[in-house]
Motif scaffolding. Structure first.
Motif, PDB file in Angstrom:
ATOM      1  N   ASP A 153      -7.995   4.578   0.139  1.00 45.19           N
ATOM      2  CA  ASP A 153      -6.811   5.385   0.400  1.00 45.19           C
ATOM      3  C   ASP A 153      -6.537   6.336  -0.774  1.00 45.19           C
ATOM      4  OD1 ASP A 153      -4.290   5.528   2.296  1.00 45.19           O
ATOM      5  OD2 ASP A 153      -3.527   5.562   0.249  1.00 45.19           O
ATOM      6  N   GLY A 154      -6.655   5.809  -1.994  1.00 44.03           N
ATOM      7  CA  GLY A 154      -6.421   6.646  -3.168  1.00 44.03           C
ATOM      8  C   GLY A 154      -7.451   7.751  -3.325  1.00 44.03           C
ATOM      9  N   LEU A 166       0.815  -1.209   0.000  1.00 47.42           N
ATOM     10  CA  LEU A 166       0.000   0.000   0.000  1.00 47.42           C
ATOM     11  C   LEU A 166       0.849   1.259   0.000  1.00 47.42           C
ATOM     12  CD1 LEU A 166      -2.709   1.460   0.260  1.00 47.42           C
ATOM     13  CD2 LEU A 166      -2.557   1.128   2.740  1.00 47.42           C
ATOM     14  N   GLU A 167       1.910   1.297   0.804  1.00 52.48           N
ATOM     15  CA  GLU A 167       2.704   2.517   0.896  1.00 52.48           C
ATOM     16  C   GLU A 167       3.367   2.846  -0.439  1.00 52.48           C
ATOM     17  OE1 GLU A 167       4.159   5.964   2.544  1.00 52.48           O
ATOM     18  OE2 GLU A 167       2.583   4.591   3.210  1.00 52.48           O
ATOM     19  N   CYS A 222      -7.310  -6.816   6.611  1.00 52.87           N
ATOM     20  CA  CYS A 222      -6.087  -7.265   5.929  1.00 52.87           C
ATOM     21  C   CYS A 222      -5.162  -8.004   6.899  1.00 52.87           C
ATOM     22  CB  CYS A 222      -5.361  -6.072   5.315  1.00 52.87           C
ATOM     23  SG  CYS A 222      -6.245  -5.332   3.908  1.00 52.87           S
ATOM     24  N   ALA A 263      -7.974  -5.851   0.521  1.00 53.34           N
ATOM     25  CA  ALA A 263      -6.773  -5.072   0.210  1.00 53.34           C
ATOM     26  C   ALA A 263      -7.052  -4.099  -0.932  1.00 53.34           C
ATOM     27  CB  ALA A 263      -5.616  -6.004  -0.145  1.00 53.34           C
ATOM     28  N   GLY A 264      -7.796  -4.561  -1.938  1.00 56.81           N
ATOM     29  CA  GLY A 264      -8.142  -3.678  -3.050  1.00 56.81           C
ATOM     30  C   GLY A 264      -9.037  -2.529  -2.610  1.00 56.81           C
ATOM     31  N   ARG A 323       2.161   2.189  -3.407  1.00 61.15           N
ATOM     32  CA  ARG A 323       1.109   2.739  -4.262  1.00 61.15           C
ATOM     33  C   ARG A 323       0.782   4.175  -3.845  1.00 61.15           C
ATOM     34  NH1 ARG A 323      -0.784  -2.548  -3.136  1.00 61.15           N
ATOM     35  NH2 ARG A 323      -0.754  -3.915  -4.975  1.00 61.15           N
ATOM     36  N   ARG A 324       0.790   4.428  -2.527  1.00 64.83           N
ATOM     37  CA  ARG A 324       0.546   5.785  -2.042  1.00 64.83           C
ATOM     38  C   ARG A 324       1.571   6.755  -2.623  1.00 64.83           C
ATOM     39  NH1 ARG A 324      -0.349   4.946   4.444  1.00 64.83           N
ATOM     40  NH2 ARG A 324      -2.628   4.782   4.467  1.00 64.83           N
ATOM     41  N   VAL A 376      -6.874   0.011  -0.811  1.00 62.51           N
ATOM     42  CA  VAL A 376      -6.124   0.820  -1.779  1.00 62.51           C
ATOM     43  C   VAL A 376      -7.044   1.844  -2.434  1.00 62.51           C
ATOM     44  CG1 VAL A 376      -4.903   0.756  -3.993  1.00 62.51           C
ATOM     45  CG2 VAL A 376      -4.382  -0.945  -2.229  1.00 62.51           C
TER      46      VAL A 376
END
Length: 426
Positions: free
Chosen positions: A273-274, A48-49, A238, A266-267, A51-52, A270
């Motif tokens: 978060d996005g 995740l981080e 998660c 998890a998706g 992708r962030r 993400v």
């Protein structure tokens, strides 16, 4: 900021320029950037981080351009924000469904399997329940009766930011400050780290309060109840569905069964978060503008400089604690080693040369969002403050107020210094 301590001179091995530096810090060449970042880029995180940070890199320059070209950054309910709330409500609906379904199966279920399934569902609902913060019991907590002048300053800054003050203040030894809520009623809690408070000027402290209280004023969705708790629930999912390391026998089948739901949660994490990452970074710039409004543009910009060298303050605190523990064990020690800690820390930070600040800014530019994806890079925040029309301070403290606040913080200052020396292992 003095540059006379630990002076050293050498010739740059790359371009031949004579370098005047401070031996206590990294010696580097301002002409060609030789040795500007000797440790190199930090190890890239996974999942995740990572992708962030990719999203932050893609959005960072665009957001900075908006800030510096005078476009309004006031929070607005856009498509991403609406979608984020919709996703968060679905997450909470799942938790509620587990609770209701578990109760129904436990009450009306027949046989053994259905009641057992009901207990499991109730267990999941309990683990995924929204958690409300609590006041810490291991750090000093101040209320209005104990620190009336400090709370008065917070109220004054809050009025400038267009919000109300806080209900409690926790004092820590960290080189940081933050705001959060506690309790079901969402009472406001301000955290003041003495590692940062003690190395800043009165104007910078006002700017710091303006920034933190600005998060309340801006209605940052990631700090709000609905989305923040949904992010927490997804993170818990998660963790619960994390693959078993080196599975054997039936664990292999169990891990395979978890595969699809793990990807699903998890998706969703993400996605949520996005959808909120842009708003989070926008909120930081908005909070910076309120910091400037409260404490002045200059105070807010120089506060960014202090944040740039925060690692040096953390290192100094560790060094103080370790050396103090050694001194305290010696027979010649006549004073408590923790005495004067915060003054020595401030003196160390005041001695940092301008060349070290400039080096840290250049390192920030090289690394971009690799340091922290949820905040814009500190050097961009500083540049945005300097590019905006300068504003004077709306809140100015006098000597009497500063001394009164110092007196109110004195017990916490002594307690944390003692604890730091006794509990920080080198």
């Amino acid at each position: 900021m003095s540059d006379t301590i630990g002076q050293t001179t050498q010739v740059c091995p790359d371009c031949g320029t004579e370098i005047h530096g401070d031996s206590r810090f990294t010696v580097w060449c301002p002409a060609c950037d030789w040795n500007v970042d000797p440790s190199g880029p930090r190890e890239q995180p996974g999942g995740l981080e990572r992708r962030r940070r990719r999203a932050a890199d893609a959005y960072g320059e665009k957001l900075f351009a908006e800030v510096t070209h005078g476009r309004s950054l006031r929070p607005r309910r856009d498509a991403a924000g609406i979608a984020a709330y919709a996703v968060a409500l679905c997450v909470h609906a799942l938790t509620l469904a587990l609770l209701v379904g578990g109760v129904l199966l436990l009450v009306y279920g027949w046989g053994i399997v259905m009641p057992v399934a009901g207990v499991l569902m109730l267990g999941f609902a309990w683990l995924l329940r929204p958690r409300f913060g609590r006041l810490p019991d291991d750090e000093p907590v101040l209320h209005r009766a104990e620190a009336p002048r400090l709370f008065a300053l917070v109220d004054e800054v809050a009025a400038v930011a267009g919000t109300r003050g806080v209900d409690a203040i926790v004092v820590t030894a960290e080189v940081n400050a933050s705001v959060t809520t506690y309790g079901v009623r969402g009472r406001r809690l301000l955290s003041i780290g003495l590692g940062l408070w003690e190395i800043t000027t009165p104007g910078q402290r006002v700017a710091l309060l303006g920034h933190e209280l600005g998060h309340y004023a801006n209605g940052d969705s990631r700090h709000g109840l609905i989305i923040a708790k949904a992010l927490g629930s997804l993170t818990t999912w998660c963790r619960l569905l994390a693959p078993i390391s080196s599975p054997t026998g039936w664990q292999v089948a169990l891990t395979a069964m978890y595969l699809l739901p793990r990807w699903l949660f998890a998706g969703t994490l993400v996605l949520l978060d996005g959808l909120t990452l842009r708003a989070a970074q926008r909120g930081e710039y908005l909070a910076d503008s309120l910091a400037a409004k409260a404490g002045s543009s200059d105070a807010a910009a120089t506060l960014m400089d202090r944040l740039t060298v925060a690692e040096s303050a953390e290192t100094a605190l560790r060094r103080e604690a370790n050396s103090g523990r050694i001194r305290g064990a010696g027979e010649a020690s006549r004073t408590e080693p923790w005495q004067g800690l915060w003054k020595r820390l401030a003196a160390h930070m005041d001695s940092i040369p301008e060349s070290e600040y400039e080096r840290r800014r250049r390192v920030g530019a090289l690394r971009g969002h690799s340091v922290d994806s949820t905040h814009p890079p500190t050097h961009l925040r500083r540049a945005a403050l300097l590019a905006a029309t300068p504003v004077a301070a709306s809140v100015v403290t006098d000597t009497a107020a500063e001394e009164a606040i110092a007196t109110e913080l004195a017990p916490a200052r002594e307690r944390l210094a003692r604890e730091l020396f006794s509990g920080w292992q080198g």
